[in-house]
Structures are given as structure tokens and as C-alpha cells.
Design a protein around this motif. Structure first.
Motif, PDB file in Angstrom:
ATOM      1  N   ARG A   7       0.308  -0.618  -0.362  1.00 24.71           N
ATOM      2  CA  ARG A   7      -0.102  -0.042  -0.270  1.00 24.71           C
ATOM      3  C   ARG A   7       1.031   1.070  -0.430  1.00 24.71           C
ATOM      4  NH1 ARG A   7      -5.209  -1.056   2.084  1.00 24.71           N
ATOM      5  NH2 ARG A   7      -5.882   0.963   2.027  1.00 24.71           N
ATOM      6  N   THR A   8       0.241   2.321  -0.347  1.00 25.47           N
ATOM      7  CA  THR A   8       0.893   3.409  -0.830  1.00 25.47           C
ATOM      8  C   THR A   8       0.246   4.741   0.085  1.00 25.47           C
ATOM      9  OG1 THR A   8       1.693   2.735  -2.828  1.00 25.47           O
ATOM     10  CG2 THR A   8       2.487   5.247  -1.987  1.00 25.47           C
ATOM     11  N   VAL A   9       1.579   5.073   0.897  1.00 26.44           N
ATOM     12  CA  VAL A   9       0.654   6.372   2.097  1.00 26.44           C
ATOM     13  C   VAL A   9       0.505   7.482   0.962  1.00 26.44           C
ATOM     14  CG1 VAL A   9       1.226   7.880   3.882  1.00 26.44           C
ATOM     15  CG2 VAL A   9       1.596   6.129   4.351  1.00 26.44           C
ATOM     16  N   GLY A  10      -0.414   8.459   1.332  1.00 21.47           N
ATOM     17  CA  GLY A  10      -0.720   9.258   0.146  1.00 21.47           C
ATOM     18  C   GLY A  10      -1.584   9.463  -0.833  1.00 21.47           C
ATOM     19  N   VAL A  23       7.025  12.421   6.787  1.00 19.91           N
ATOM     20  CA  VAL A  23       6.324  13.377   6.200  1.00 19.91           C
ATOM     21  C   VAL A  23       7.065  14.385   5.195  1.00 19.91           C
ATOM     22  CG1 VAL A  23       4.997  15.254   7.020  1.00 19.91           C
ATOM     23  CG2 VAL A  23       5.018  13.752   8.000  1.00 19.91           C
ATOM     24  N   VAL A  24       8.010  14.395   5.111  1.00 20.68           N
ATOM     25  CA  VAL A  24       8.904  14.725   4.349  1.00 20.68           C
ATOM     26  C   VAL A  24       8.923  14.083   3.239  1.00 20.68           C
ATOM     27  CG1 VAL A  24      11.192  15.465   3.783  1.00 20.68           C
ATOM     28  CG2 VAL A  24      10.883  16.114   6.017  1.00 20.68           C
ATOM     29  N   ASP A  25       8.978  12.561   3.110  1.00 24.94           N
ATOM     30  CA  ASP A  25       9.332  12.171   2.182  1.00 24.94           C
ATOM     31  C   ASP A  25       8.050  11.351   1.739  1.00 24.94           C
ATOM     32  OD1 ASP A  25      12.289  11.810   2.076  1.00 24.94           O
ATOM     33  OD2 ASP A  25      12.062  10.138   3.827  1.00 24.94           O
ATOM     34  N   GLY A  26       6.865  11.602   2.256  1.00 17.88           N
ATOM     35  CA  GLY A  26       5.790  11.314   2.055  1.00 17.88           C
ATOM     36  C   GLY A  26       4.704  10.735   2.511  1.00 17.88           C
ATOM     37  N   GLU A  27       5.885   9.539   3.027  1.00 20.54           N
ATOM     38  CA  GLU A  27       4.997   8.506   3.959  1.00 20.54           C
ATOM     39  C   GLU A  27       4.223   8.289   5.132  1.00 20.54           C
ATOM     40  OE1 GLU A  27       7.816   4.960   1.757  1.00 20.54           O
ATOM     41  OE2 GLU A  27       8.794   5.921   3.788  1.00 20.54           O
ATOM     42  N   PHE A  28       4.562   9.151   5.388  1.00 21.61           N
ATOM     43  CA  PHE A  28       3.106   9.524   6.519  1.00 21.61           C
ATOM     44  C   PHE A  28       2.195  10.953   5.922  1.00 21.61           C
ATOM     45  CE2 PHE A  28       4.293   8.982  11.072  1.00 21.61           C
ATOM     46  CZ  PHE A  28       4.478   7.587  10.809  1.00 21.61           C
ATOM     47  N   THR A  29       1.037  11.227   6.195  1.00 23.75           N
ATOM     48  CA  THR A  29       0.499  11.945   5.917  1.00 23.75           C
ATOM     49  C   THR A  29       0.672  13.545   6.992  1.00 23.75           C
ATOM     50  OG1 THR A  29      -1.708  10.797   5.377  1.00 23.75           O
ATOM     51  CG2 THR A  29      -2.284  13.073   5.296  1.00 23.75           C
ATOM     52  N   GLY A  30       0.734  13.253   7.629  1.00 27.81           N
ATOM     53  CA  GLY A  30       1.139  14.242   8.833  1.00 27.81           C
ATOM     54  C   GLY A  30       1.657  13.350   9.997  1.00 27.81           C
ATOM     55  N   THR A  31       2.506  14.610  10.878  1.00 27.58           N
ATOM     56  CA  THR A  31       1.538  13.720  12.799  1.00 27.58           C
ATOM     57  C   THR A  31       2.003  15.312  13.047  1.00 27.58           C
ATOM     58  OG1 THR A  31       3.729  13.297  14.328  1.00 27.58           O
ATOM     59  CG2 THR A  31       4.683  14.892  12.722  1.00 27.58           C
ATOM     60  N   VAL A  32       2.000  15.374  14.434  1.00 27.12           N
ATOM     61  CA  VAL A  32       2.060  16.158  15.485  1.00 27.12           C
ATOM     62  C   VAL A  32       3.522  16.562  16.746  1.00 27.12           C
ATOM     63  CG1 VAL A  32       0.484  17.716  16.916  1.00 27.12           C
ATOM     64  CG2 VAL A  32       0.046  16.070  15.240  1.00 27.12           C
ATOM     65  N   PHE A  33       3.866  17.380  16.610  1.00 26.90           N
ATOM     66  CA  PHE A  33       5.423  17.758  17.452  1.00 26.90           C
ATOM     67  C   PHE A  33       4.731  18.176  18.934  1.00 26.90           C
ATOM     68  CE2 PHE A  33       8.756  21.043  18.822  1.00 26.90           C
ATOM     69  CZ  PHE A  33       9.971  20.226  19.258  1.00 26.90           C
ATOM     70  N   ASN A  34       4.840  17.282  19.456  1.00 30.39           N
ATOM     71  CA  ASN A  34       4.473  17.523  21.202  1.00 30.39           C
ATOM     72  C   ASN A  34       6.176  17.658  21.746  1.00 30.39           C
ATOM     73  OD1 ASN A  34       3.679  16.782  23.439  1.00 30.39           O
ATOM     74  ND2 ASN A  34       3.841  15.152  23.229  1.00 30.39           N
ATOM     75  N   ILE A  69       2.198  21.111  18.055  1.00 27.99           N
ATOM     76  CA  ILE A  69       2.766  22.026  16.513  1.00 27.99           C
ATOM     77  C   ILE A  69       2.104  20.906  15.185  1.00 27.99           C
ATOM     78  CG2 ILE A  69       4.175  23.457  14.381  1.00 27.99           C
ATOM     79  CD1 ILE A  69       5.517  24.034  17.216  1.00 27.99           C
ATOM     80  N   LYS A  70       1.046  21.150  14.487  1.00 25.50           N
ATOM     81  CA  LYS A  70       0.687  20.205  13.208  1.00 25.50           C
ATOM     82  C   LYS A  70       1.786  20.358  12.440  1.00 25.50           C
ATOM     83  CE  LYS A  70      -2.795  21.064  11.806  1.00 25.50           C
ATOM     84  NZ  LYS A  70      -4.558  21.974  11.238  1.00 25.50           N
ATOM     85  N   VAL A  71       2.583  19.253  12.260  1.00 23.50           N
ATOM     86  CA  VAL A  71       3.763  18.779  10.986  1.00 23.50           C
ATOM     87  C   VAL A  71       2.449  18.261   9.906  1.00 23.50           C
ATOM     88  CG1 VAL A  71       5.531  17.658  10.767  1.00 23.50           C
ATOM     89  CG2 VAL A  71       5.179  18.539  13.175  1.00 23.50           C
ATOM     90  N   THR A  72       3.178  19.184   8.529  1.00 22.79           N
ATOM     91  CA  THR A  72       2.637  18.723   6.919  1.00 22.79           C
ATOM     92  C   THR A  72       3.680  19.206   7.041  1.00 22.79           C
ATOM     93  OG1 THR A  72       2.144  20.495   6.222  1.00 22.79           O
ATOM     94  CG2 THR A  72       0.091  19.532   8.004  1.00 22.79           C
ATOM     95  N   GLN A  73       3.829  18.731   5.161  1.00 19.15           N
ATOM     96  CA  GLN A  73       4.589  18.380   3.979  1.00 19.15           C
ATOM     97  C   GLN A  73       5.230  20.221   4.104  1.00 19.15           C
ATOM     98  OE1 GLN A  73       4.876  16.551   0.444  1.00 19.15           O
ATOM     99  NE2 GLN A  73       5.422  15.394   1.134  1.00 19.15           N
ATOM    100  N   GLU A  74       4.218  20.745   4.028  1.00 25.47           N
ATOM    101  CA  GLU A  74       4.443  22.354   3.999  1.00 25.47           C
ATOM    102  C   GLU A  74       5.347  22.676   5.241  1.00 25.47           C
ATOM    103  OE1 GLU A  74       1.138  21.400   3.995  1.00 25.47           O
ATOM    104  OE2 GLU A  74       1.324  21.386   1.616  1.00 25.47           O
ATOM    105  N   ASN A  75       5.652  21.950   6.333  1.00 24.63           N
ATOM    106  CA  ASN A  75       6.575  22.785   7.694  1.00 24.63           C
ATOM    107  C   ASN A  75       7.252  21.255   7.603  1.00 24.63           C
ATOM    108  OD1 ASN A  75       4.714  22.020   8.707  1.00 24.63           O
ATOM    109  ND2 ASN A  75       4.382  22.939  10.668  1.00 24.63           N
ATOM    110  N   ALA A  76       6.973  20.865   7.212  1.00 31.57           N
ATOM    111  CA  ALA A  76       8.051  19.159   7.899  1.00 31.57           C
ATOM    112  C   ALA A  76       9.608  19.587   7.551  1.00 31.57           C
ATOM    113  CB  ALA A  76       8.001  17.963   7.081  1.00 31.57           C
TER     114      ALA A  76
END
Length: 355
Positions: free
Chosen positions: A276-279, A297-308, A339-346
Motif C-alpha cells: 500500500r502507498t501512503v498518500g 512526512v518529508v518523504d510522503g510516507e506519513f500524511t502528517g504528525t504533531v510535534f509534542n 504544532i501540526k506537522v505537514t509537508q509544508e513545514n516538515a
């Protein structure tokens, strides 16, 4: 170091603000020449003060980052002697941890910083410490609201610092809601998801589970739970649960919510093995912003995470301990923003966690 600069920014943030990762990075850049506002150490005997620290489990990757930064800050920044930092591994055993607290009392610790195995043990632990006149700072695992209200009402020297897990769950749901199809990969009008959870009694588990789905539904998305199962914060358990879920539900799984990144990294391994392929045909989110997760997240294998934000939390815990040592008043609860972590700020977040 950039982490020191960030502490000055992060510690001004409350759990109700809406800063993005980019906002905080820009704020940090603007304060590059600003020194961290460390607590006033006047009157503190840093040569002899003993600080008892117990972490629920050293094997936990996030808490390893937290305790390492906590000890570094106490010793390198605040000047406490390393030999007087009494640090113990609770090994995920509350009875063992309670014995460690009793040991700190015997060793005449001046203050304790505790990451409880079970938050429900807080009343007992607080009484043990209070009877001996030893202040306690609870971290990461939040005692219930009645217990924290009691500290204030009875003038007990106890405080909690952490993050509001509801916010992390909301951010996870929002990360799915902003995808092109809002998580509805097969276009059937609902998002079919599995939830890989932490320990059942942990408030982070409860809030992240509830609020991730709630945020998605509030974005106008219908949801269907295929599975919710406890992975105990473990990467190996996350992988096992994901493997079994893929065997049972196959392509019906569109979204995988994980209560932390360790379990999400395990789930990612199972997703890869299942081709299966994330994204593309599945989405995956976690919480903590572990280095490997942010890279995913940078590599596109996580949709996102959240910085604790363990930097601000560990510094804040140390500073609360100093306030207690000085006899100053403290708030019973201090909350630090996620902090929300997405490809925009990863990539920027990756730089921060590597600093």
C-alpha cells in the motif's frame, strides 16, 4: 543553539493558541539574538540540591528525548550537579515507581519531577511527597482535574506541565480533512479508519482517539470505525495491529490514526509490506514528531504528525521545580501547544528536532 532560542518562544504559547509550525519558526528567527529567560537561581544551592526524577519507561522513544533534554537543561543551563540528579526508570510498573518515590524521600530529595506510570496514582504519590514537605512536578501524564483542583484548594506544592491532548487529536483529524478527498479514497461517502491506541487509561489516548475523529466529522466527513485496538505506545505492537488489520479489512482501510509516532512507524512498515502507498491508497497520522516520523512526512510516507514540544515541556518542568525550591507560587497546570506537522513545514520541524 536553536533549541534554546525556541524555548523562549514556545514557553509563551498556551494550549488555546493557533500558531502553526511556520509561525513559531519565524518567531524564533526574529529572536535569534535573544537569550532564553532562565529562572533566577539566586538563593538556590545548586551544589547540594537533590532532584528526584522518575520516568514511566526509559524504552519510550519520546520520553527518552524528554528526559535527556530535561537533565541537560538542569545541569548545563541551571547548574545543578549531575550526581544530585536522581533519575529512575519506572519500567512501566507503578508499584516499582512508587518505591522509587519512597527512595527519593529516603535520599532527602528537595523536589521531584515525575512522569507517572499511571496518572491515577497521583493522589497517593502527592500525599507521600506532601507529608515530607517535598514539592512535586508531574510531567506528560496528566492527573485528573479533581486532583489538580485539590492542590490549589489545599495549598499542596504540586503542579502539572504538559500539552492538551485534545489539540493533538484535532490536528490529526485536520491533517486528513485537508487531503484532496478528505480521506475518502474509494469515494463511497465515508472514511473507513482504524485507530491504533496507547494505554486505555491514559488521558492522551482517550483525547487523541476521540478528537481526531471529531475533527474529521466536524469538517463534514462521514466516518466508519473498522478497528480500535491498544498498541501500548509500542512500534512493534503498532506493526502487528496494522498487519492483522490489513489481513482482515484489506483495501477497506482508508485512514490509520495512531496515538503516537512509534505505533505509526510500526504501522508504516506493515503498510509497505502490504504494497500500500501512503498518500495514494491510504493515509497515516501520528503524534510526537519523532525524527523518523517527520522524515517520513518529508518523504510522503506519513500524511502528517504533531510535534509534542518536549523542549518547552522539559524546560518548563525544570523551571517549576526551581519555583518550588524558592518557595514561589506556581500555577497548578501549565499547557504547551502542539504544532501540526505537514509537508509544508516538515523540513523546518526536522531541523528543529535535530538541533
Amino acid at each position: 543553539m536553536k533549541r534554546k532560542i525556541l524555548a523562549a518562544v514556545f514557553l509563551t504559547v498556551t494550549a488555546t493558541s493557533a500558531f502553526t509550525g511556520t509561525d513559531l519558526i519565524l518567531a524564533a528567527e526574529k529572536t535569534e539574538e535573544t537569550a532564553v529567560q532562565k529562572p533566577d537561581m539566586e538563593g538556590i544551592d545548586t551544589e547540594n540540591t537533590k532532584i528526584g526524577i522518575s520516568i514511566y519507561q526509559f524504552e519510550d522513544t519520546f520520553m527518552t528525548l524528554y528526559r535527556t533534554e530535561l537533565v541537560r537543561y538542569l545541569t548545563e543551563e541551571l547548574g545543578f550537579k549531575e550526581e544530585n540528579i536522581l533519575i529512575e526508570d519506572g519500567k512501566n510498573d507503578q508499584d516499582r515507581q512508587t518505591e522509587q518515590v519512597e527512595g527519593f524521600i529516603e535520599d532527602q530529595a528537595d523536589v521531584m519531577i515525575l512522569n507517572l506510570v499511571h496518572a491515577s496514582a497521583a493522589p497517593q504519590i502527592t500525599e507521600l511527597c506532601s507529608e515530607e514537605g517535598i514539592p512535586v512536578v508531574y510531567i506528560n501524564r496528566q492527573p485528573d482535574s479533581l486532583e489538580m483542583e485539590r492542590w490549589e484548594q489545599e495549598g499542596i506544592q504540586a503542579a502539572y506541565i504538559g500539552a492538551d491532548a485534545r489539540q493533538s487529536g484535532i490536528f490529526q483529524g485536520e491533517e486528513i480533512a485537508v487531503t484532496e478527498n478528505q480521506g475518502d479514497i474509494n469515494g463511497d461517502g465515508e472514511v473507513s479508519y482504524i485507530m491504533i491506541q496507547g494505554e486505555p487509561e491514559n488521558i492522551d489516548t482517550q483525547y487523541r482517539t476521540a478528537y481526531s475523529v471529531k475533527a474529521l466529522e466536524e469538517a463534514g466527513v462521514e466516518t466508519r470505525e473498522l478497528l480500535a485496538q491498544t498498541g501500548d505506545w509500542s512500534q512493534s505492537q503498532g506493526q502487528k495491529i496494522m498487519e492483522e488489520a490489513l489481513d482482515e479489512f484489506g483495501n477497506d482501510i482508508e485512514v490509520v490514526f495512531c496515538n503516537n509516532d512509534a505505533m505509526a512507524l510500526g504501522a508504516l512498515e506493515a503498510i509497505r509490506e502490504a504494497d500500500r502507498t501512503v498518500g495514494e491508497d491510504i493515509y497515516l497520522t501520528g503524534v510526537d514528531a519523532l525524527e523518523e516520523a517527520v522524515q517520513s512526512v518529508v518523504d510522503g510516507e506519513f500524511t502528517g504528525t504533531v510535534f509534542n514540544d518536549y523542549f518547552s515541556q522539559s524546560y518548563g518542568a525544570a523551571e517549576l521545580a526551581v519555583k518550588f525550591l524558592k518557595g514561589e507560587e506556581t500555577e497548578p497546570v501549565t499547557l504547551i501547544d502542539y504544532i501540526k506537522v505537514t509537508q509544508e513545514n516538515a523540513e523546518e520541524i526536522l531541523e528543529l528536532v535535530n538541533s
